[in-house]
Design a protein around this motif. Structure first.
Motif, short mmCIF file in Angstrom:
data_model
loop_
_atom_site.label_atom_id
_atom_site.label_comp_id
_atom_site.label_asym_id
_atom_site.label_seq_id
_atom_site.Cartn_x
_atom_site.Cartn_y
_atom_site.Cartn_z
N PHE A 60 1.25 20.71 8.64
CA PHE A 60 0.19 21.14 7.50
C PHE A 60 -1.02 21.56 8.44
CE2 PHE A 60 -0.27 16.47 7.99
CZ PHE A 60 -1.74 16.37 8.19
N LEU A 61 -1.56 21.80 7.76
CA LEU A 61 -2.72 22.84 8.41
C LEU A 61 -4.27 21.87 7.54
CD1 LEU A 61 -3.07 27.06 8.17
CD2 LEU A 61 -2.66 25.30 9.53
N GLU A 62 -5.02 21.18 9.17
CA GLU A 62 -6.12 20.58 9.02
C GLU A 62 -7.34 20.93 8.76
OE1 GLU A 62 -6.14 16.10 10.16
OE2 GLU A 62 -6.34 17.70 12.24
N TYR A 63 -8.35 20.93 8.39
CA TYR A 63 -10.13 21.63 8.61
C TYR A 63 -10.90 20.21 8.12
CZ TYR A 63 -13.90 24.17 8.92
OH TYR A 63 -15.27 24.64 9.22
N LYS A 64 -11.28 19.75 9.63
CA LYS A 64 -13.01 19.19 9.20
C LYS A 64 -11.99 17.70 8.65
CE LYS A 64 -17.06 21.73 8.66
NZ LYS A 64 -18.40 21.42 7.96
N GLY A 65 -10.82 17.13 9.47
CA GLY A 65 -9.98 16.41 9.16
C GLY A 65 -9.26 15.99 7.99
N ARG A 66 -9.95 17.11 6.94
CA ARG A 66 -8.55 16.87 5.21
C ARG A 66 -7.50 18.27 5.24
NH1 ARG A 66 -14.40 17.96 3.60
NH2 ARG A 66 -15.31 16.30 3.03
N LYS A 67 -6.64 17.86 4.89
CA LYS A 67 -5.62 19.15 4.74
C LYS A 67 -5.95 20.25 4.28
CE LYS A 67 -0.51 18.85 3.09
NZ LYS A 67 0.19 18.73 2.65
N VAL A 68 -5.47 21.22 4.35
CA VAL A 68 -5.96 22.30 3.09
C VAL A 68 -5.08 23.29 3.06
CG1 VAL A 68 -7.99 22.55 4.69
CG2 VAL A 68 -7.05 23.64 5.68
N ALA A 69 -3.57 22.69 3.73
CA ALA A 69 -2.65 24.10 3.88
C ALA A 69 -1.01 23.48 3.81
CB ALA A 69 -3.10 25.13 3.89
N ASP A 70 -0.44 24.11 3.47
CA ASP A 70 1.01 23.50 4.12
C ASP A 70 1.66 24.53 4.65
OD1 ASP A 70 1.36 21.00 2.54
OD2 ASP A 70 2.09 22.34 1.25
N VAL A 71 2.13 23.92 5.64
CA VAL A 71 3.23 25.22 6.61
C VAL A 71 4.15 26.37 6.09
CG1 VAL A 71 3.71 26.76 9.14
CG2 VAL A 71 1.38 24.19 8.69
N HIS A 124 -14.94 26.02 13.50
CA HIS A 124 -14.19 26.98 12.27
C HIS A 124 -13.09 27.24 11.70
CE1 HIS A 124 -18.63 26.02 11.48
NE2 HIS A 124 -19.10 26.43 12.77
N GLN A 125 -11.86 26.81 12.26
CA GLN A 125 -10.55 27.65 12.45
C GLN A 125 -9.83 26.27 11.70
OE1 GLN A 125 -9.33 30.04 15.20
NE2 GLN A 125 -8.39 31.36 13.82
N ALA A 126 -8.87 26.09 11.08
CA ALA A 126 -7.70 25.10 10.85
C ALA A 126 -7.18 24.99 12.01
CB ALA A 126 -7.40 25.12 9.49
N LYS A 127 -6.23 24.01 11.96
CA LYS A 127 -5.44 23.96 13.15
C LYS A 127 -4.58 23.28 12.75
CE LYS A 127 -6.16 18.99 14.67
NZ LYS A 127 -6.83 18.24 15.74
N VAL A 128 -2.63 23.50 13.14
CA VAL A 128 -2.03 23.01 13.33
C VAL A 128 -1.43 21.00 13.20
CG1 VAL A 128 0.59 23.24 12.82
CG2 VAL A 128 -1.39 25.05 13.07
N VAL A 129 -0.50 21.04 12.49
CA VAL A 129 -0.88 19.30 12.56
C VAL A 129 0.91 18.92 12.74
CG1 VAL A 129 -0.92 16.70 12.09
CG2 VAL A 129 -2.70 18.70 11.70
N THR A 130 1.56 18.42 14.19
CA THR A 130 3.16 18.10 14.14
C THR A 130 2.89 17.25 14.23
OG1 THR A 130 2.32 18.62 16.48
CG2 THR A 130 2.79 20.55 15.55
#
Length: 69
Positions: free
Chosen positions: A58-69, A44-50
């Motif tokens: 960006f940040l991803e949660y459950k396969g969806r983009k949720v925020a820009d870094v 239950h925590q967004a992970k950083v996609v590199t």
């Protein structure tokens, strides 16, 4: 937020038994396999996609983009 000061002194026994309840817990980790690589992440925590160079995109949660870094 601090409560009211104590009305009377707390005994050493009571103080120590209260403090003994403060315990550090290891964080809960979820094991996932991505591209043949095993990674551990917190649930239950967004992970950083590199990208391939390691640049954070960006940040991803459950396969969806949720925020820009």
């Amino acid at each position: 937020m601090a409560g009211n000061p104590p009305k009377r002194r707390l005994s050493r026994s009571n103080t120590r038994s209260r403090r003994s309840q403060w315990k550090a817990k290891a964080p809960a980790l979820v094991k996932t396999v991505e591209n043949g690589k095993v990674t551990y992440s917190r649930p239950h925590q967004a992970k950083v996609v590199t990208d391939s160079q390691g640049t954070e995109l960006f940040l991803e949660y459950k396969g969806r983009k949720v925020a820009d870094v």
